[in-house]
Design a protein around this motif. Structure first.
Motif, short mmCIF file in Angstrom:
data_model
loop_
_atom_site.label_atom_id
_atom_site.label_comp_id
_atom_site.label_asym_id
_atom_site.label_seq_id
_atom_site.Cartn_x
_atom_site.Cartn_y
_atom_site.Cartn_z
N SER A 55 0.85 -1.19 0.00
CA SER A 55 0.00 0.00 0.00
C SER A 55 0.88 1.23 0.00
N GLY A 56 0.28 2.34 -0.39
CA GLY A 56 1.04 3.58 -0.50
C GLY A 56 1.10 4.02 -1.95
N PRO A 57 2.00 4.94 -2.29
CA PRO A 57 2.12 5.40 -3.67
C PRO A 57 2.42 4.23 -4.61
N VAL A 58 1.92 4.31 -5.83
CA VAL A 58 2.13 3.23 -6.79
C VAL A 58 3.57 3.24 -7.30
N LEU A 59 4.18 2.07 -7.31
CA LEU A 59 5.51 1.87 -7.87
C LEU A 59 5.44 0.75 -8.88
N ASN A 93 -2.61 3.58 -16.27
CA ASN A 93 -3.86 4.32 -16.39
C ASN A 93 -5.04 3.55 -15.81
N SER A 94 -4.97 2.21 -15.88
CA SER A 94 -6.06 1.41 -15.34
C SER A 94 -6.01 1.29 -13.82
N LEU A 95 -4.85 1.54 -13.24
CA LEU A 95 -4.68 1.34 -11.80
C LEU A 95 -4.63 2.63 -10.99
N LEU A 96 -4.13 3.70 -11.58
CA LEU A 96 -3.94 4.94 -10.83
C LEU A 96 -5.27 5.66 -10.60
N PRO A 97 -5.54 6.06 -9.37
CA PRO A 97 -6.72 6.91 -9.13
C PRO A 97 -6.54 8.25 -9.84
N ASP A 98 -7.63 8.91 -10.12
CA ASP A 98 -7.59 10.21 -10.79
C ASP A 98 -6.68 11.17 -10.03
N GLY A 99 -5.82 11.84 -10.76
CA GLY A 99 -4.96 12.86 -10.17
C GLY A 99 -3.68 12.34 -9.55
N GLU A 100 -3.48 11.01 -9.50
CA GLU A 100 -2.28 10.45 -8.89
C GLU A 100 -1.29 10.02 -9.96
N SER A 101 -0.03 9.91 -9.54
CA SER A 101 1.02 9.49 -10.45
C SER A 101 1.84 8.39 -9.80
N ALA A 102 2.74 7.79 -10.58
CA ALA A 102 3.45 6.60 -10.13
C ALA A 102 4.96 6.78 -10.21
N TYR A 103 5.65 6.04 -9.37
CA TYR A 103 7.08 5.83 -9.50
C TYR A 103 7.29 4.63 -10.43
N VAL A 104 8.46 4.59 -11.08
CA VAL A 104 8.78 3.48 -11.98
C VAL A 104 10.21 3.04 -11.73
N HIS A 140 5.33 8.73 -22.50
CA HIS A 140 4.12 8.77 -21.67
C HIS A 140 4.44 9.36 -20.29
N PRO A 141 4.90 10.58 -20.22
CA PRO A 141 5.40 11.12 -18.95
C PRO A 141 4.33 11.64 -18.00
N GLY A 142 3.10 11.79 -18.50
CA GLY A 142 2.09 12.56 -17.77
C GLY A 142 1.84 12.13 -16.34
N ARG A 143 1.87 10.81 -16.07
CA ARG A 143 1.48 10.35 -14.74
C ARG A 143 2.65 9.68 -14.02
N LEU A 144 3.87 10.11 -14.35
CA LEU A 144 5.05 9.54 -13.73
C LEU A 144 5.69 10.54 -12.77
#
Length: 265
Positions: free
Chosen positions: A13-17, A77-88, A105-109
């Motif tokens: 749990s926590g921010p998406v990675l 895009n299928s996993l991130l809640p609206d307005g959130e971004s991910a680490y990779v 595809h930098p928008g949500r990273l």
């Protein structure tokens, strides 16, 4: 139509990675690191060919970096809640995918760490290194994939090649290593990263390399990519597969980078 072979696993749990494994994308050996990372992150482990689901039920075509990064983009895009971004985090061939994901595809990273991506096109001796990869292919056809793997290992560490040892373990073409050698290695290492796009996003990029890889081909590539893109550069425990060799130390180093507390090892 959904890609029935593409697969992912979610834990923590926590921010998406998003974790993009190396090789042919099979997450084998990553359990220790992902378990540690899951203490701080929602860890999404991406398996683009679904190799963790079992043997493939048909032939595999030559793989393309852009196809894998497009799949990763759709997955996020299928996993991130609206307005959130991910680490990779991507390692080796997965690092090449992570770079392409950031470029296109930098928008949500939030931030990307690419560990030892073998993007040979950026090297001053790229022609020589591509010839080495071609020799891996030729060795595989003439002597089997076990010999091809031995040729690749010699090339990665810069060791002179006088032919394979008298006896090497054979590699089944249907295994993850076989798929990597025959369908991933050449197209991925020949992929040219979009340096202008990476420069524009350099504040969100760190290139990583293993302490034990110093002087070796993957370390040189990572260091030069950091220089050419203006991104950060960080050393990690172990070598090219340090995430497998030192899972907890590696995961803690990665966490520190993502949380802005990166210091000495």
């Amino acid at each position: 139509m959904p890609d029935r072979r593409s697969h992912h696993d979610v834990r923590g749990s926590g921010p998406v990675l998003l974790v993009v494994p190396g090789g042919a994308g099979h997450p084998m050996g990553l359990e220790g690191a992902t378990a540690r990372l899951a203490e701080r992150f929602t860890v999404v482990t991406f398996d683009p060919l679904g190799l963790s689901l079992g043997p493939l039920d048909g032939p595999v075509g030559e793989q393309r970096v852009e196809v894998w990064s497009d799949k990763a983009h759709r997955l996020l895009n299928s996993l991130l809640p609206d307005g959130e971004s991910a680490y990779v985090f991507g390692s080796s061939s997965g690092g090449i995918v992570a770079l392409d994901l950031l470029a296109r595809h930098p928008g949500r990273l939030r931030h990307v760490v690419a560990h030892e991506p073998p993007s040979l096109a950026v090297l001053p001796d790229a022609v020589q290194q591509r010839a080495m990869i071609a020799e891996v292919d030729e060795t595989g056809r003439a002597r089997g994939l076990g010999a091809a793997m031995a040729r690749l290992q010699a090339g990665l560490v810069g060791r002179a090649w006088d032919g394979p040892p008298a006896s090497v373990p054979e590699v089944d073409p249907g295994t993850p290593m076989g798929v990597f050698l025959t369908r991933v290695l050449r197209p991925f290492t020949s992929h040219t990263p979009d340096l202008p796009a990476l420069k524009a996003r350099s504040a969100r990029l760190t290139l990583g390399a293993g302490l034990d890889s110093r002087g070796q081909l993957p370390y040189r590539t990572a260091a030069l990519l950091a220089e050419l893109s203006g991104a950060g550069f960080a050393e990690f425990p172990g070598g090219h597969i340090g995430v497998v060799e030192h899972p907890v130390l590696f995961a803690d180093r990665l966490t520190a980078l993502f949380t802005g507390a990166a210091g000495g090892l």
